[in-house]
Scaffold this motif. Structure first.
Motif: not given
Length: 126
Positions: A100-126
Motif C-alpha cells: 500500500k502507498t498511503p502517506v508515510v505517516s499512515a504506515l504507522s498502523s499495523t493494519t496497513m501491512y501485508d507481511y510480517w516477520g518473526q521478531g528479535t528480542l531487544v533487552t535494555v538493562s538499566s
C-alpha cells in the motif's frame, strides 16, 4: 514470502543496536517497510517506517531522534539503527512489509501491512 529480523540482544542503557530485516519472496522495492515492537503486556507499536517509492520515513515521538530506518532495495533488506536506548525500549522487534502507498505517516498502523516477520528480542538493562 519471508521477513527475518535479526540483531537483537542485551544492551545497556544509552547503548546502540542495529537490527536487520532480510526479506525474500516479494518485490521488495515495491513495498514499504515498518518496524514494530511489542513489550510484555503491551500492544504492538510502530517505531519506524519507510516508504517504497521515495524512501520517506516516519517515526513516532518515542523513536524520533534516536532511531533511524533505512533500506537497500538491491539487497532486499531494511535496517533499524537504534541509539540512546532506554529500558522502556525493551521489546520484541519485528519488521513488516506493505504494498500500500498511503502517506508515510499512515504506515504507522499495523493494519496497513501485508507481511510480517518473526521478531528479535531487544533487552535494555538499566
Amino acid at each position: 514470502v519471508q521477513l527475518q529480523a535479526s540483531g537483537g540482544g542485551l544492551v545497556q542503557t544509552g547503548g546502540s543496536l542495529r537490527l536487520s530485516c532480510a526479506t525474500s519472496g516479494f518485490a521488495f522495492d515495491d513495498y514499504a517497510i515498518g518496524w514494530f515492537r511489542q513489550a510484555p503486556g503491551k500492544e504492538r507499536e510502530e517505531v519506524a517506517c519507510i516508504a517504497s517509492s521515495d524512501a520517506k520515513t516516519y517515526y513516532p515521538a518515542s523513536a524520533k531522534g534516536r532511531f533511524t530506518i533505512s533500506r537497500d532495495d538491491a539487497k532486499n533488506t531494511a535496517w533499524l539503527q537504534m541509539s540512546s536506548l532506554k529500558p522502556e525500549d525493551t521489546a520484541v522487534y519485528s519488521c513488516a512489509a506493505t504494498s500500500k502507498t498511503p502517506v508515510v505517516s499512515a504506515l504507522s498502523s499495523t493494519t496497513m501491512y501485508d507481511y510480517w516477520g518473526q521478531g528479535t528480542l531487544v533487552t535494555v538493562s538499566s
